[in-house]
Write an enzyme that holds these catalytic residues in place. Sequence first.
Site, PDB file in Angstrom:
ATOM      1  CG  ASP A 126      -2.225   0.757   1.154  1.00  0.00           C
ATOM      2  OD1 ASP A 126      -2.357   1.316  -0.012  1.00  0.00           O
ATOM      3  OD2 ASP A 126      -3.134   0.484   1.647  1.00  0.00           O
ATOM      4  CG  ASP A 184      -9.899   2.094  -0.819  1.00  0.00           C
ATOM      5  OD1 ASP A 184      -8.609   2.285  -1.441  1.00  0.00           O
ATOM      6  OD2 ASP A 184      -9.586   2.032   0.456  1.00  0.00           O
TER       7      ASP A 184
HETATM    8  C1  GAL Z   1      -6.125   1.185   1.519  1.00  0.00           C
HETATM    9  C2  GAL Z   1      -5.998   0.354   0.420  1.00  0.00           C
HETATM   10  C3  GAL Z   1      -7.316  -0.307   0.628  1.00  0.00           C
HETATM   11  C4  GAL Z   1      -7.037  -1.227   2.076  1.00  0.00           C
HETATM   12  C5  GAL Z   1      -6.691  -0.242   3.185  1.00  0.00           C
HETATM   13  C6  GAL Z   1      -6.316  -0.973   4.371  1.00  0.00           C
HETATM   14  O1  GAL Z   1      -5.224   2.073   1.467  1.00  0.00           O
HETATM   15  O2  GAL Z   1      -6.530   1.022  -0.858  1.00  0.00           O
HETATM   16  O3  GAL Z   1      -7.459  -1.665  -0.290  1.00  0.00           O
HETATM   17  O4  GAL Z   1      -6.035  -1.978   1.917  1.00  0.00           O
HETATM   18  O5  GAL Z   1      -5.726   0.554   2.744  1.00  0.00           O
HETATM   19  O6  GAL Z   1      -6.002   0.035   5.355  1.00  0.00           O
END
Ligand code: GAL
Length: 381
Positions: A126, A184
């Site tokens: 991430d 997301d």
């Molecule tokens: C976001 C990511 C999500 C999930 C989340 C967990 O940045 O895009 O898919 O992994 O973090 O904290």
Amino acid sequence: MIGQAPQMGWNTWNTFHANYNATVVEQTVSLLNSLGLKEAGYEYVVLDEGWQASSRTADGYLQINSTSFPGGIKSIVDYVHDHGLKIGLYGDSGMLTCGFNPGSYGYEIRDAITLAEWEIDYWKYDNCGGFAAMTEAPEVRFGTMKDALALSGRDILYSVCEWGYQFPWHWGGDIGHSYRMSGDITASFVNETGCACKTAYCLNTGYAGCSVVSIIQKMREISQYQTPGHWADMDMLEIGNGNMTLAMQQTHFAFWSALKSPLIIGADLSKLDNDSISVLTNRDIIALNQDPLGVAVNYIESASEEGSIQIWTGPVRGGNVVLVFNEKSYPQTVTVSFDQLNLNISGNINAKELWSGKQWKHVEQVGTILEPYQTMVFQLS
Ligand code: GAL
């Protein structure tokens, strides 16, 4: 070679966020088997944010959360492998993950070796966490982990999660097997809960909360970048989450498949109804996604009607595929003229609509009624 077709699997995040444990994972593993999902091709079980302890060990290694996973890492990895599936974990290219757990910035080689020792098969990486890390270009942060994984001695599918911020279709494919192209997703078909960016090329920090239709919209600009082993990832599926109609769920799945996105289920499998299961296991639609050509459909502006009917086409082995999407909340009558879509096939076209199974022999056009938000998928040969 891994990643040559878009990866398929399940991920904890969309339903459970960071609140899950070994029992949830074990139940999911058995449901992947009993619901026919494994047989349909879903193979990776990915533990997103929440698998890890909130700090490293005293000597600086990542560790599993021992409250949620009392048997430790080996026990859960073995459980998944023993049931014929593969296991993925989540980490971050910054100093912290988005949920403030330890990131891998500065620890890339050590963490990659740890993943290999643990026999992990999939690494979602991430983009959160810490000013010092953020001053490094994403190519550097994500590229350092690519090199570390290559050194680790294990084939680990590398899923880059940079939210489409710095246009990863221009660099992410060289680094990961897949790269997220948007903020997301949210469990909503058209209504955003955020998602300031309505186009792929947009600089805005209000990135998350994108509807299914918004993410499809962004792909108009970048679908041509899809090639085997370098997949733009439209984010985890929301099929079975929220309250999408059957037509909406079919549209969601048809576009993720035909646009060659990874197909990662984001639902609680114990709550899936028959409609959602039938969508997620449709063999013909999954075959589009896994087609050996690996070419995504493109938006055909000349044949579409902005805001009303979208037509997307692309080649698959042995023919072509045509998606016809009714963007309206009411039914529409549509005539699709295959001979006007520059498909490189002419004359005796045979068509099959993949959701209904309906077939036509020697047709030039098909007239049909589309339900609200429905997508028909015609495979032509
Ligand atoms: C976001 C990511 C999500 C999930 C989340 C967990 O940045 O895009 O898919 O992994 O973090 O904290």
